[in-house]
Write an enzyme that holds these catalytic residues in place. Structure first.
Site, PDB file in Angstrom:
ATOM      1  N   ASN A 165     -10.096  -0.063  -1.072  1.00 55.68           N
ATOM      2  CA  ASN A 165      -8.636   0.053  -1.014  1.00 55.68           C
ATOM      3  C   ASN A 165      -8.036  -0.503  -2.310  1.00 55.68           C
ATOM      4  O   ASN A 165      -8.084  -1.710  -2.546  1.00 55.68           O
ATOM      5  CB  ASN A 165      -8.149  -0.733   0.212  1.00 55.68           C
ATOM      6  CG  ASN A 165      -6.654  -0.636   0.419  1.00 55.68           C
ATOM      7  OD1 ASN A 165      -5.920  -0.138  -0.435  1.00 55.68           O
ATOM      8  ND2 ASN A 165      -6.193  -1.117   1.557  1.00 55.68           N
TER       9      ASN A 165
ATOM     10  N   CYS B 241       0.810  -1.221   0.000  1.00 53.35           N
ATOM     11  CA  CYS B 241       0.000   0.000   0.000  1.00 53.35           C
ATOM     12  C   CYS B 241       0.845   1.273   0.000  1.00 53.35           C
ATOM     13  O   CYS B 241       0.339   2.348  -0.303  1.00 53.35           O
ATOM     14  CB  CYS B 241      -0.941   0.014   1.193  1.00 53.35           C
ATOM     15  SG  CYS B 241      -2.182  -1.263   1.067  1.00 53.35           S
TER      16      CYS B 241
ATOM     17  N   HIS C 104      -3.542   7.312   2.366  1.00 55.48           N
ATOM     18  CA  HIS C 104      -3.880   6.000   1.797  1.00 55.48           C
ATOM     19  C   HIS C 104      -5.311   5.656   2.215  1.00 55.48           C
ATOM     20  O   HIS C 104      -5.718   5.903   3.350  1.00 55.48           O
ATOM     21  CB  HIS C 104      -2.895   4.955   2.325  1.00 55.48           C
ATOM     22  CG  HIS C 104      -3.269   3.563   1.968  1.00 55.48           C
ATOM     23  ND1 HIS C 104      -3.536   3.182   0.675  1.00 55.48           N
ATOM     24  CD2 HIS C 104      -3.449   2.442   2.738  1.00 55.48           C
ATOM     25  CE1 HIS C 104      -3.854   1.895   0.666  1.00 55.48           C
ATOM     26  NE2 HIS C 104      -3.819   1.425   1.903  1.00 55.48           N
TER      27      HIS C 104
HETATM   28  O1  UT7 Z   1      -4.088  -1.091   3.266  1.00 58.57           O
HETATM   29  C1  UT7 Z   1      -3.337  -2.060   3.924  1.00 58.57           C
HETATM   30  C2  UT7 Z   1      -3.516  -1.924   5.357  1.00 58.57           C
HETATM   31  N1  UT7 Z   1      -4.761  -2.491   5.750  1.00 58.57           N
HETATM   32  C3  UT7 Z   1      -5.525  -1.824   6.590  1.00 58.57           C
HETATM   33  O2  UT7 Z   1      -5.220  -0.711   6.937  1.00 58.57           O
HETATM   34  C4  UT7 Z   1      -6.734  -2.529   7.167  1.00 58.57           C
HETATM   35  C5  UT7 Z   1      -6.732  -2.371   8.663  1.00 58.57           C
HETATM   36  N2  UT7 Z   1      -7.832  -3.051   9.330  1.00 58.57           N
HETATM   37  C6  UT7 Z   1      -9.130  -2.651   9.234  1.00 58.57           C
HETATM   38  O3  UT7 Z   1      -9.444  -1.753   8.501  1.00 58.57           O
HETATM   39  C7  UT7 Z   1     -10.133  -3.301  10.151  1.00 58.57           C
HETATM   40  O4  UT7 Z   1      -9.462  -4.064  11.136  1.00 58.57           O
HETATM   41  C8  UT7 Z   1     -11.170  -4.201   9.432  1.00 58.57           C
HETATM   42  C9  UT7 Z   1     -12.115  -3.351   8.632  1.00 58.57           C
HETATM   43  C10 UT7 Z   1     -10.453  -5.197   8.538  1.00 58.57           C
HETATM   44  C11 UT7 Z   1     -11.994  -4.960  10.468  1.00 58.57           C
HETATM   45  O5  UT7 Z   1     -12.626  -4.058  11.364  1.00 58.57           O
HETATM   46  P1  UT7 Z   1     -12.528  -4.264  12.921  1.00 58.57           P
HETATM   47  O6  UT7 Z   1     -13.318  -3.200  13.550  1.00 58.57           O
HETATM   48  O7  UT7 Z   1     -11.076  -4.386  13.296  1.00 58.57           O
HETATM   49  O8  UT7 Z   1     -13.284  -5.642  13.116  1.00 58.57           O
HETATM   50  P2  UT7 Z   1     -12.743  -7.013  13.733  1.00 58.57           P
HETATM   51  O9  UT7 Z   1     -11.813  -7.696  12.804  1.00 58.57           O
HETATM   52  O10 UT7 Z   1     -12.275  -6.743  15.127  1.00 58.57           O
HETATM   53  O11 UT7 Z   1     -14.080  -7.838  13.797  1.00 58.57           O
HETATM   54  C12 UT7 Z   1     -15.192  -7.448  14.635  1.00 58.57           C
HETATM   55  C13 UT7 Z   1     -16.303  -8.452  14.441  1.00 58.57           C
HETATM   56  C14 UT7 Z   1     -15.875  -9.897  14.545  1.00 58.57           C
HETATM   57  O12 UT7 Z   1     -16.909 -10.625  15.175  1.00 58.57           O
HETATM   58  P3  UT7 Z   1     -16.818 -10.974  16.748  1.00 58.57           P
HETATM   59  O13 UT7 Z   1     -15.527 -11.758  16.900  1.00 58.57           O
HETATM   60  O14 UT7 Z   1     -16.766  -9.636  17.454  1.00 58.57           O
HETATM   61  O15 UT7 Z   1     -18.049 -11.768  16.962  1.00 58.57           O
HETATM   62  C15 UT7 Z   1     -15.742 -10.351  13.124  1.00 58.57           C
HETATM   63  O16 UT7 Z   1     -15.938 -11.729  12.962  1.00 58.57           O
HETATM   64  O17 UT7 Z   1     -16.866  -8.305  13.113  1.00 58.57           O
HETATM   65  C16 UT7 Z   1     -16.858  -9.593  12.451  1.00 58.57           C
HETATM   66  N3  UT7 Z   1     -16.606  -9.349  11.013  1.00 58.57           N
HETATM   67  C17 UT7 Z   1     -17.579  -9.090  10.139  1.00 58.57           C
HETATM   68  N4  UT7 Z   1     -18.912  -8.995  10.276  1.00 58.57           N
HETATM   69  C18 UT7 Z   1     -19.632  -8.695   9.178  1.00 58.57           C
HETATM   70  C19 UT7 Z   1     -15.416  -9.321  10.368  1.00 58.57           C
HETATM   71  N5  UT7 Z   1     -15.611  -9.053   9.063  1.00 58.57           N
HETATM   72  C20 UT7 Z   1     -16.934  -8.892   8.904  1.00 58.57           C
HETATM   73  C21 UT7 Z   1     -17.744  -8.611   7.792  1.00 58.57           C
HETATM   74  N6  UT7 Z   1     -19.083  -8.500   7.973  1.00 58.57           N
HETATM   75  N7  UT7 Z   1     -17.234  -8.399   6.557  1.00 58.57           N
END
Ligand code: UT7
Length: 329
Positions: A285, A113, A255
């Site tokens: 992204n 990225c 980004h």
């Molecule tokens: O460009 C390269 C660098 N990359 C980035 O900068 C990405 C950085 N990370 C992020 O943007 C975020 O971490 C994400 C958008 C990928 C995820 O958001 P988050 O707020 O960190 O969510 P999480 O991974 O902590 O998941 C929260 C909950 C989980 O359920 P439980 O364990 O709380 O029951 C996940 O299983 O949301 C669930 N979940 C989803 N639910 C619905 C994860 N993905 C999804 C989804 N739809 N697509």
């Protein structure tokens, strides 16, 4: 003499993948995606015969036209990508061929990225050294080629697209690319954001395909924490080093990974949302494409004036991150 950006361009494929489309493919929903990421839709290059070089070629042709340069006048082409058409030859050589830039040399940079930032910083040195009159810098990725559309944690985040600039010597002193701070931390990236298959460690076999190793793998929560801290830190560092207050900044060009990361960076810099370009809602992204696509949108809107202070910041796999200060000429 500093390097200045003298043309900008972008290419986004026509295919649109909305959150509603993803709802039909995965256990996810529009509300979760929008509140956690700010993304509503992304563009997908659906033609399997076309890939990153095709998008780069579209950008390159527009750049030449906008700047009024002939292809044979181009001296160097740098393409930042982590989804090259092939492992070799480089995508930059493929773009060179598409536009017929027969006098240019060409190479790729892979910093995920942060690829465009690394490439812009590298390219500016060739202008500053006085060895090159012009350099074309393109960032782009066909992310859909490495996404597992059964994995809801990554499938919702990424889209396809490319953007680019031409760099030439600034017409007057004090304009152009004035400062850059680049970082890498190899300890951070190899477990949390990577594609295990397809390289020399895990060349393609039936097993690697069955194990989904040819797709992006991300521990979103870990990457999120590092991205927020690193982007905010490097943005603050660029401001301090150049005695910039929040009032001095015309545009933050971050980004586009997640609206929450973009907003946290802006907050740390103390700059108002109205000075932050964000198109993550429309494109998701696009990896190396995000920053040049943003620059091109700002430019086309007429939002870049002589003297505008731009702070570009990125974070990605590696980990790699960086900040660049540009005074628009
Ligand atoms: O460009 C390269 C660098 N990359 C980035 O900068 C990405 C950085 N990370 C992020 O943007 C975020 O971490 C994400 C958008 C990928 C995820 O958001 P988050 O707020 O960190 O969510 P999480 O991974 O902590 O998941 C929260 C909950 C989980 O359920 P439980 O364990 O709380 O029951 C996940 O299983 O949301 C669930 N979940 C989803 N639910 C619905 C994860 N993905 C999804 C989804 N739809 N697509």
């Amino acid at each position: 003499m500093n390097a200045a950006i003298t043309a900008t361009a972008r290419y986004l494929p026509e295919g649109v993948l909305t959150n509603k489309d993803l709802e039909r493919m995965l256990d996810t929903n529009d509300e979760w995606i929008r509140t956690r990421t700010g993304i509503s839709e992304r563009r997908i290059l659906r033609d399997p015969a076309k890939a990153t070089a095709f998008m780069g070629g579209k950008v390159a042709k527009q750049l030449l036209e906008k700047r009024g340069l002939r292809a044979d006048e181009l001296e160097l082409i740098i393409v930042a990508t982590m989804t090259p058409d092939m492992l070799f030859p480089s995508t930059a050589c493929l773009v060179q061929d598409i536009i017929g830039a027969k006098n240019a040399w060409a190479f790729d940079i892979n910093a995920a990225c942060s690829g465009f930032m690394y490439a812009l910083n590298t390219a500016s040195k060739f202008i500053e050294a006085g060895t090159h009159k012009n350099v074309m810098v393109i960032g782009g990725d066909k992310m859909s080629s490495i996404i597992d559309y059964t994995d809801r944690s990554t499938a919702i985040l990424f889209g396809d697209g490319a953007g680019g600039v031409i760099l030439e010597a600034a017409g007057s002193e004090g304009y152009g690319v004035l400062d850059a701070r680049m970082y890498s931390d190899g300890t951070g990236g190899k477990d949390h954001l990577l594609m295990k298959g397809g390289g020399s460690l895990n060349p393609a076999t039936h097993e690697t395909v069955d194990q989904h190793l040819h797709y992006i793998h991300q521990d979103g929560r870990m990457v999120f924490k590092s991205a927020v801290t690193s982007m905010a830190d490097v943005a603050a560092e660029i401001m301090e080093r150049n005695n910039l207050t929040s009032d001095d900044i015309s545009w933050l060009v971050p980004h586009q990974a997640n609206q929450r990361i973009i907003s946290a960076t802006a907050e740390r810099m103390g700059i108002d949302d109205s000075k932050v370009i964000s198109n993550v809602a429309r494109y998701g992204n696009t990896t190396a494409g995000t920053i040049p696509i943003c620059l091109s949108e700002l430019d086309d809107r007429g939002d870049l004036m002589r003297g505008s202070n731009l702070v570009l910041v990125s974070f990605g796999a590696g980990y790699t991150w960086g900040g660049i200060y540009v005074k628009w000429q």
